[in-house]
Design a protein around this motif. Structure first.
Motif, PDB file in Angstrom:
ATOM      1  N   ALA A  58       0.847  -1.188   0.000  1.00 41.78           N
ATOM      2  CA  ALA A  58       0.000   0.000   0.000  1.00 41.78           C
ATOM      3  C   ALA A  58       0.885   1.242   0.000  1.00 41.78           C
ATOM      4  CB  ALA A  58      -0.912   0.009   1.225  1.00 41.78           C
ATOM      5  N   ALA A  77       6.263   6.012   2.650  1.00 39.92           N
ATOM      6  CA  ALA A  77       5.631   4.896   1.950  1.00 39.92           C
ATOM      7  C   ALA A  77       6.576   4.315   0.907  1.00 39.92           C
ATOM      8  CB  ALA A  77       4.329   5.352   1.301  1.00 39.92           C
ATOM      9  N   VAL A 113       2.622  -2.134   4.831  1.00 42.07           N
ATOM     10  CA  VAL A 113       2.354  -0.705   4.989  1.00 42.07           C
ATOM     11  C   VAL A 113       3.499  -0.074   5.769  1.00 42.07           C
ATOM     12  CG1 VAL A 113      -0.158  -0.904   4.920  1.00 42.07           C
ATOM     13  CG2 VAL A 113       1.023  -1.113   7.110  1.00 42.07           C
ATOM     14  N   MET A 126       0.846   7.091   5.723  1.00 42.65           N
ATOM     15  CA  MET A 126      -0.291   6.574   4.984  1.00 42.65           C
ATOM     16  C   MET A 126      -1.514   7.446   5.252  1.00 42.65           C
ATOM     17  SD  MET A 126       0.817   3.997   3.285  1.00 42.65           S
ATOM     18  CE  MET A 126      -0.748   3.267   2.817  1.00 42.65           C
ATOM     19  N   PRO A 144      -2.173   2.628   8.916  1.00 38.56           N
ATOM     20  CA  PRO A 144      -1.487   1.381   9.264  1.00 38.56           C
ATOM     21  C   PRO A 144      -2.063   0.712  10.508  1.00 38.56           C
ATOM     22  CG  PRO A 144       0.102   3.047   8.671  1.00 38.56           C
ATOM     23  CD  PRO A 144      -1.213   3.742   8.748  1.00 38.56           C
TER      24      PRO A 144
END
Length: 335
Positions: A139, A146, A219, A224, A236
């Motif tokens: 993701a 990320a 993740v 995120m 997450p």
């Protein structure tokens, strides 16, 4: 290889045995050292539990296995054990209940551990001749943190010979740009498909994992934020709490010394202190304070320039702490 040393935390339960099978499969695939850890607050048959887990890993083909029992609060003792052995990944059972999400130890590790943490649900298919995971879901939201999680995900998939699905939740045009760049930068020869979704980030990530039957969801622990500006870290946490599949929470700020190769640097965390680390071409590790000597901001490793750069006022330090650019006048002190 994504990880050179892996810690498997066990309590001797059936759920822990399933997590041990995953840890052993990952260690075997990457020729990593596997350390079995058992933490206890009251005297138990700890030696028997550790010996059984070591025997299980050895029987599955892991070459380098050791075990240690340690007294203390389980999550804290496992973090201490991970720090002492400089492991890159901690593997534990997610310990999910029907009503309460993650178990206490898994939750505390997910929130507090400075190492990557793999929460095993027990639903992944582990074959004796196949990889631990048939497909990896990464993701991303395009943030720098990320991106670091994506790098780890692609490294793991490459070692396992597994394909990757990468999911972005947000505006499709933005997602296409972000995922194209991520794939071009990190995928290499790993077979990759892109999934662009809109809606609630957590719901869409979990739905994507179900759609592609991913064995593990990867993740970053921060960054995120999704399309609606969620607080850092909330996605997450929600993914780890709600997932019925394994979840790997990648630490995206600090690194692990054992994962650095010659000519590489990074920022480590030991006992809550940030340290700048560099491995020279001879394999020697140099460790310094990560606090800029100008105003105390935390430096970051710049792989292109091979320097430690201060994000606050632009000071730059060489691989072993020497001043390259001011305003800092003093080198990073040895730690």
């Amino acid at each position: 290889m994504a990880y050179k040393r892996i810690l498997f935390g066990t309590d001797g339960s059936a759920a822990a045995q399933a997590a041990g099978a995953v840890a052993a499969a990952l260690a075997k695939a990457g020729s990593a050292q596997l350390i079995v850890g058992f933490a206890f607050e009251r005297p138990t048959d700890a030696d028997r539990i550790v010996a059984a887990a070591v025997e299980q890993a050895t029987a599955s083909g892991v070459r380098h296995v050791s075990g240690e029992a340690r007294a203390g609060v389980p999550a804290d003792a496992l973090i201490e054990l991970a720090d002492a052995n400089d492991v890159g990944l901690v593997v534990v059972s997610g310990g999910r209940g029907k009503r309460y999400g993650l178990g206490q130890v898994a939750h505390r590790l997910a929130v507090r551990s400075p190492r990557d943490v793999l929460l095993v649900s027990g639903s992944a298919s582990i074959g004796s001749d196949g990889p631990a995971y048939r497909r990896v879901l990464i993701a991303t939201d395009g943030s720098s943190t990320a991106d670091r999680a994506a790098r780890k995900g692609f490294e793991l998939a490459d070692v396992l010979g597994a394909p990757v699905s990468i999911v972005f939740v947000g505006h499709p045009k933005t997602g296409q740009l972000v995922t194209d760049d991520t794939v071009a930068t990190y995928a290499g020869d790993v077979e990759t498909e892109v999934l662009l979704r809109e809606g609630d980030p957590t719901t869409q990530i979990l739905s994507a994992a179900d759609d592609v039957d991913a064995g593990v969801i990867i993740v970053g622990n921060k960054g995120m934020v999704g399309a609606k500006g969620f607080l850092l870290g909330s996605v997450p946490q929600e993914v780890s709490e709600r997932a019925t599949r394994d979840v790997l929470i990648a630490r995206t700020v600090t690194q692990v010394a054992s994962e650095l190769g010659p000519g590489e640097g990074g920022v480590l965390e030991r006992a809550g202190e940030k340290l700048a680390a560099y491995v020279d071409q001879g394999g020697e590790l140099h460790v310094m304070s990560a606090r800029c000597t100008h105003m105390g901001c935390t430096v970051a490793w710049n792989p292109g320039k091979r320097t430690f750069d201060c994000p606050c006022h632009g000071s730059r330090f060489g691989p072993v702490g020497e001043v390259v650019n001011g305003p800092a006048a003093r080198p990073l002190p040895p730690a």
